[in-house]
Design a protein around this motif. Structure first.
Motif, short mmCIF file in Angstrom:
data_model
loop_
_atom_site.label_atom_id
_atom_site.label_comp_id
_atom_site.label_asym_id
_atom_site.label_seq_id
_atom_site.Cartn_x
_atom_site.Cartn_y
_atom_site.Cartn_z
N ALA A 11 25.68 -6.44 -2.86
CA ALA A 11 24.54 -5.77 -2.21
C ALA A 11 23.86 -6.68 -1.20
O ALA A 11 22.64 -6.69 -1.07
CB ALA A 11 23.54 -5.30 -3.27
N GLY A 12 24.67 -7.49 -0.48
CA GLY A 12 24.10 -8.36 0.55
C GLY A 12 23.93 -7.59 1.85
O GLY A 12 23.75 -6.36 1.85
N ALA A 13 24.00 -8.33 2.96
CA ALA A 13 23.79 -7.71 4.28
C ALA A 13 24.76 -6.55 4.50
O ALA A 13 24.35 -5.46 4.90
CB ALA A 13 23.97 -8.77 5.36
N MET A 14 26.03 -6.78 4.26
CA MET A 14 27.03 -5.74 4.53
C MET A 14 26.96 -4.62 3.49
O MET A 14 26.96 -3.43 3.83
CB MET A 14 28.44 -6.34 4.56
N GLY A 15 26.93 -5.00 2.21
CA GLY A 15 26.96 -3.98 1.16
C GLY A 15 25.78 -3.02 1.24
O GLY A 15 25.95 -1.80 1.08
N SER A 16 24.59 -3.56 1.54
CA SER A 16 23.44 -2.65 1.61
C SER A 16 23.56 -1.72 2.81
O SER A 16 23.24 -0.53 2.73
CB SER A 16 22.11 -3.42 1.61
N ASN A 28 27.85 10.20 -2.55
CA ASN A 28 27.14 9.60 -3.67
C ASN A 28 27.58 8.14 -3.74
O ASN A 28 28.79 7.86 -3.71
CB ASN A 28 27.53 10.27 -4.99
N VAL A 29 26.62 7.24 -3.85
CA VAL A 29 26.93 5.81 -3.79
C VAL A 29 26.42 5.11 -5.04
O VAL A 29 25.30 5.36 -5.49
CB VAL A 29 26.24 5.17 -2.55
N VAL A 30 27.26 4.23 -5.60
CA VAL A 30 26.76 3.30 -6.62
C VAL A 30 26.91 1.90 -6.03
O VAL A 30 28.02 1.47 -5.71
CB VAL A 30 27.53 3.42 -7.95
N LEU A 31 25.78 1.23 -5.82
CA LEU A 31 25.78 -0.11 -5.24
C LEU A 31 25.63 -1.12 -6.37
O LEU A 31 24.67 -1.06 -7.15
CB LEU A 31 24.62 -0.22 -4.24
N GLN A 32 26.60 -2.03 -6.45
CA GLN A 32 26.61 -2.99 -7.56
C GLN A 32 26.49 -4.41 -7.05
O GLN A 32 27.05 -4.76 -6.01
CB GLN A 32 27.93 -2.83 -8.35
N ALA A 38 19.22 -9.16 -5.82
CA ALA A 38 19.96 -8.72 -4.62
C ALA A 38 19.88 -7.19 -4.51
O ALA A 38 19.74 -6.65 -3.40
CB ALA A 38 21.41 -9.17 -4.70
N LEU A 39 19.93 -6.52 -5.64
CA LEU A 39 19.83 -5.05 -5.64
C LEU A 39 18.44 -4.61 -5.19
O LEU A 39 18.29 -3.64 -4.45
CB LEU A 39 20.15 -4.49 -7.03
N LEU A 40 17.45 -5.34 -5.67
CA LEU A 40 16.07 -5.02 -5.29
C LEU A 40 15.87 -5.20 -3.78
O LEU A 40 15.31 -4.34 -3.10
CB LEU A 40 15.12 -5.94 -6.07
N PHE A 73 21.68 1.97 -8.14
CA PHE A 73 21.77 0.51 -8.07
C PHE A 73 22.09 0.00 -9.47
O PHE A 73 21.44 0.42 -10.44
CB PHE A 73 20.42 -0.07 -7.60
N THR A 74 23.08 -0.89 -9.56
CA THR A 74 23.47 -1.34 -10.90
C THR A 74 24.06 -2.75 -10.87
O THR A 74 24.63 -3.17 -9.86
CB THR A 74 24.51 -0.38 -11.52
N THR A 75 23.92 -3.45 -12.00
CA THR A 75 24.63 -4.73 -12.14
C THR A 75 25.94 -4.52 -12.92
O THR A 75 26.71 -5.47 -13.08
CB THR A 75 23.77 -5.77 -12.90
N ALA A 76 26.20 -3.31 -13.37
CA ALA A 76 27.39 -3.05 -14.20
C ALA A 76 28.56 -2.59 -13.30
O ALA A 76 28.53 -1.49 -12.76
CB ALA A 76 27.08 -1.98 -15.24
#
Ligand SMILES: NC(=O)c1ccc[n+]([C@@H]2O[C@H](COP(=O)([O-])OP(=O)(O)OC[C@H]3O[C@@H](n4cnc5c(N)ncnc54)[C@H](O)[C@@H]3O)[C@@H](O)[C@H]2O)c1
Length: 142
Positions: A11-16, A28-32, A38-40, A73-76
């Protein structure tokens, strides 16, 4: 296969940014990310970017809200993989890290899922070499 669900890893510059454009496009997106901060940061950055579009009247507020609702948004890692039709990996530019990630993606994603890497410079065939699903792995340099 109809593309509906996208998992974005990192979830850095590119992922976000990838999560934002994918959600605005209706997916539908799940961002990990491994780091919850980083998610915040990603959530704040996406909200800020979409709010700018709304304030310039380039996007309706309702469309912004709908796009935000489409992002989880998830860490899993498994949550980003389990329903994904497409996964886009955007972790640090490090071959060993990407090898470990693609081994996990192969294990956690459904067989028909397409696995993309956002690498800038690493060879896609080299990243794919540690998996048994090289025909599903693509470069998505945005
Ligand atoms: N135009 C382009 O397509 C473009 C531009 C810049 C970078 N890139 C590439 O995109 C990728 C990401 O670059 P960036 O600038 O967003 O990096 P970044 O440093 O901003 O973000 C990387 C994120 O990956 C996360 N991460 C690290 N290990 C992880 C793991 N095991 N699981 C989940 N998340 C993990 C980090 O916490 C961080 O939030 C790199 O491969 C880079 O080369 C592409």
């Amino acid at each position: 296969m109809k593309l509906r669900n996208i998992g974005v890893i990192g979830a850095g510059a590119m992922g976000s940014g990838i999560a934002q454009v994918s959600a605005v496009a209706g997916y539908n997106v799940v961002l990990q990310d491994v780091y919850s901060d980083a998610l915040l940061r990603a959530r704040v950055s996406i909200e800020k970017s979409l709010s700018k579009l709304v304030s310039k009247e380039k996007m309706a507020k309702a469309d912004m809200d709908a796009a935000l609702d489409r992002i989880q948004f998830t860490t899993a890692l498994k949550d980003a993989c389990k329903d994904a039709d497409l996964v886009i990996e955007a972790v640090f530019e490090n071959l060993e890290l990407k090898h470990n990630m693609f081994r996990k993606l192969e294990e956690l994603c459904k067989k028909e899922a397409i696995l993309g890497t956002n690498t800038s410079a690493l060879p896609i065939t080299e990243i794919a070499s540690v998996t048994n699903c090289g025909d599903k792995i693509i470069g998505i340099h945005l």
